[in-house]
Design a protein around this motif. Structure first.
Motif, PDB file in Angstrom:
ATOM      1  N   ASN A  60       0.856  -1.189   0.000  1.00 47.32           N
ATOM      2  CA  ASN A  60       0.000   0.000   0.000  1.00 47.32           C
ATOM      3  C   ASN A  60       0.888   1.233   0.000  1.00 47.32           C
ATOM      4  O   ASN A  60       1.682   1.451   0.909  1.00 47.32           O
ATOM      5  CB  ASN A  60      -0.928  -0.006   1.210  1.00 47.32           C
ATOM      6  N   LEU A  61       0.730   2.030  -1.034  1.00 48.97           N
ATOM      7  CA  LEU A  61       1.633   3.146  -1.267  1.00 48.97           C
ATOM      8  C   LEU A  61       1.690   4.148  -0.124  1.00 48.97           C
ATOM      9  O   LEU A  61       2.724   4.778   0.100  1.00 48.97           O
ATOM     10  CB  LEU A  61       1.241   3.871  -2.557  1.00 48.97           C
ATOM     11  N   ALA A  62       0.587   4.290   0.604  1.00 46.41           N
ATOM     12  CA  ALA A  62       0.554   5.273   1.688  1.00 46.41           C
ATOM     13  C   ALA A  62       1.698   5.057   2.669  1.00 46.41           C
ATOM     14  O   ALA A  62       2.319   6.006   3.148  1.00 46.41           O
ATOM     15  CB  ALA A  62      -0.772   5.177   2.434  1.00 46.41           C
ATOM     16  N   PHE A  63       1.978   3.793   2.951  1.00 43.64           N
ATOM     17  CA  PHE A  63       2.996   3.477   3.952  1.00 43.64           C
ATOM     18  C   PHE A  63       4.398   3.822   3.454  1.00 43.64           C
ATOM     19  O   PHE A  63       5.276   4.155   4.239  1.00 43.64           O
ATOM     20  CB  PHE A  63       2.891   1.999   4.350  1.00 43.64           C
ATOM     21  N   ASP A  94      -1.306  -0.782  -4.284  1.00 46.27           N
ATOM     22  CA  ASP A  94      -2.568  -0.294  -3.729  1.00 46.27           C
ATOM     23  C   ASP A  94      -2.430   1.204  -3.534  1.00 46.27           C
ATOM     24  O   ASP A  94      -1.877   1.683  -2.547  1.00 46.27           O
ATOM     25  CB  ASP A  94      -2.876  -1.002  -2.415  1.00 46.27           C
ATOM     26  N   ALA A  95      -2.903   1.935  -4.529  1.00 44.91           N
ATOM     27  CA  ALA A  95      -2.622   3.368  -4.590  1.00 44.91           C
ATOM     28  C   ALA A  95      -3.900   4.189  -4.635  1.00 44.91           C
ATOM     29  O   ALA A  95      -3.903   5.364  -4.320  1.00 44.91           O
ATOM     30  CB  ALA A  95      -1.780   3.655  -5.828  1.00 44.91           C
ATOM     31  N   LYS A  96      -5.000   3.565  -5.055  1.00 50.06           N
ATOM     32  CA  LYS A  96      -6.309   4.233  -5.108  1.00 50.06           C
ATOM     33  C   LYS A  96      -6.227   5.581  -5.813  1.00 50.06           C
ATOM     34  O   LYS A  96      -6.753   6.565  -5.340  1.00 50.06           O
ATOM     35  CB  LYS A  96      -6.907   4.324  -3.713  1.00 50.06           C
ATOM     36  N   ARG A  97      -5.560   5.590  -6.973  1.00 53.79           N
ATOM     37  CA  ARG A  97      -5.414   6.816  -7.730  1.00 53.79           C
ATOM     38  C   ARG A  97      -6.623   7.058  -8.626  1.00 53.79           C
ATOM     39  O   ARG A  97      -7.534   6.223  -8.703  1.00 53.79           O
ATOM     40  CB  ARG A  97      -4.144   6.743  -8.594  1.00 53.79           C
ATOM     41  N   PHE A 111       3.198   3.562 -12.363  1.00 55.84           N
ATOM     42  CA  PHE A 111       3.090   2.211 -11.820  1.00 55.84           C
ATOM     43  C   PHE A 111       3.428   1.120 -12.831  1.00 55.84           C
ATOM     44  O   PHE A 111       3.942   0.078 -12.457  1.00 55.84           O
ATOM     45  CB  PHE A 111       1.703   2.005 -11.204  1.00 55.84           C
ATOM     46  N   LEU A 145     -12.203   0.374  -7.202  1.00 49.41           N
ATOM     47  CA  LEU A 145     -12.949   0.337  -5.943  1.00 49.41           C
ATOM     48  C   LEU A 145     -14.436   0.217  -6.261  1.00 49.41           C
ATOM     49  O   LEU A 145     -14.982   1.002  -7.024  1.00 49.41           O
ATOM     50  CB  LEU A 145     -12.756   1.624  -5.141  1.00 49.41           C
TER      51      LEU A 145
END
Lengths: 274, 274
Positions: A60-63, A94-97, A111, A145
């Motif tokens: 997950n990119l956030a981390f 997992d970037a939810k862009r 990506f 999503l």
């Protein structure tokens, strides 16, 4: 990777487990903090011990982003490591862009050209032209999503239109015009229980990426009962319940054991429902 | 930065212009490619020539991420440069993030602790717990996508529920329970024309971030007519029409002139509608 190849891996390993690499620098074992790149060191050990039991990894990119440059480097190195050592693994960023067309093109390039993952999670709010740039890459996947695992999924995703169609159903239905089941998957949270039945009415053949088993409380049995199709059609993700099961020096062995437990449950489900 | 401080800047500069730093390595003047960090070099010159005419800068993360590590470094250096030289500018990370709670916390930390911008754009699809982690930072802002400027905005954002409420209206209404107009803004595309009237019925006091003037074809006059409130309440963004107006060595001067033209139009609008 094609859908057939992914299904072949699932059959071979008797597993549809995706290990979520949500690697939080504040949660990794202390002894790793002395390493040059603690996040990468942690991931490498986790990967080595879990690779036999899973078919996919999902950083997950956030981390990674939260650590700035160091984090991005750790992300890129992690992807490269999986690619080299375990080329059969499916890698999901997992970037939810999602942004307007010319901007989504940039994200797709990030990506697929730069990081070279197999799939990216994408948010549907901005509609077709925010998603299609990701679909121009042969052999790469969009994971859109649809119905997420969190409490906030109730806020907008269940909104019903005048014909009784809910937003997540509209997303599932409409996005099928943009790509086939060979290039699109959907995120459906394990916590959504029987709504998997509704999802399967609209997308019988698609793979679903299912977060929310483990720390978030979803049931694997329920997910399989309502969600499995004849090519399995499920990638069930577990992050925290595997990677933080043990925070001492034996963290990787424990993660391997947890992954194996899930793999064994999954083998049973494949036996039962496939 | 508070809402009052932002409005004070708008009054002082007679401008509500936000310059979008969508810096694409393939579009910047050739002579800059020899520099150590061409993206940063480009941004610095653009910023120096436009800062008198705008109140905000909005780097879009997609353009930086697509360059991997180099891109992230250029983003961080750009933010630091604006902070140091032009401390009155409002800095927006256009990132359109949003994930489950513990993950959104990570994104919030990335942008507010590490990169130290003033605001982040956030996608609403995943609901309340995907947005609230960004609201824990004092003096920082969430800019929530409501009604975007692109064609795909028609796909889901206009979906009407059984009471005739559209999705973007539900997002505007519901999110007001999460934060006040002192901490939340909304993205509303300039291409949406008269829908600004509907937006203002629900959020009369909020600032709106308005993309879509310029390359995307939205009208500034219409945006102001339907969208301006008594504290202006608008940040109108222009990216490509300013930063790529000229691709020769005089690019920065030309960008400055384009920004000035918009500022002068904006001064007229403030005169007329405020």
């Amino acid at each position: 990777m094609t859908k057939q190849q992914l299904f072949a891996q699932i059959q071979k390993k008797r597993s549809f487990l995706c290990v979520g690499l949500d690697t939080d620098i504040t949660k990794i074992p202390e002894h790793l903090l002395e390493k040059e790149d603690p996040i990468y060191a942690f991931n490498k050990e986790i990967i080595d011990k879990t690779a036999s039991y899973c078919v996919a990894y999902k950083p997950n990119l956030a981390f990674y982003e939260s650590q700035g440059l160091t984090g991005w480097l750790a992300f890129e190195k992690t992807v490269a490591y999986i690619r080299q050592r375990y080329p059969d693994q499916f890698i999901i960023a997992d970037a939810k862009r999602g942004d307007i067309g010319n901007t989504s093109e940039m994200y797709a390039s990030t990506f697929f050209d730069t990081a070279r993952v197999d799939a990216v999670t994408v948010a549907p709010y901005m509609g077709e032209d925010s998603v299609t740039p990701f679909l121009k890459y042969n052999g790469k996947w969009v994971i859109l999503l649809a119905l997420t695992s969190n409490k906030g999924s109730q806020d907008f995703q269940l909104l019903q239109d005048q014909n009784g169609e809910r937003l997540f159903e509209k997303v599932l239905r409409q996005s099928q015009a943009w790509a086939s089941a060979e290039q699109m998957m959907y995120v459906v949270g394990a916590t959504q229980g029987r709504l998997f039945e509704e999802v399967r009415k609209i997308v019988p053949d698609h793979f679903l990426l299912v977060p929310g088993v483990g720390a978030q409380g979803g049931s694997l049995e329920e997910v399989c009962h309502y969600g499995m199709n004849r090519e399995c059609g499920l990638l069930v993700n577990s992050s925290r319940a595997i990677i933080y099961a043990d925070t001492t020096e034996t963290f990787a062995e424990t993660a391997g054991k947890e992954a194996r437990k899930l793999q064994e449950e999954m083998a049973g489900m494949l036996e039962k429902y496939l």
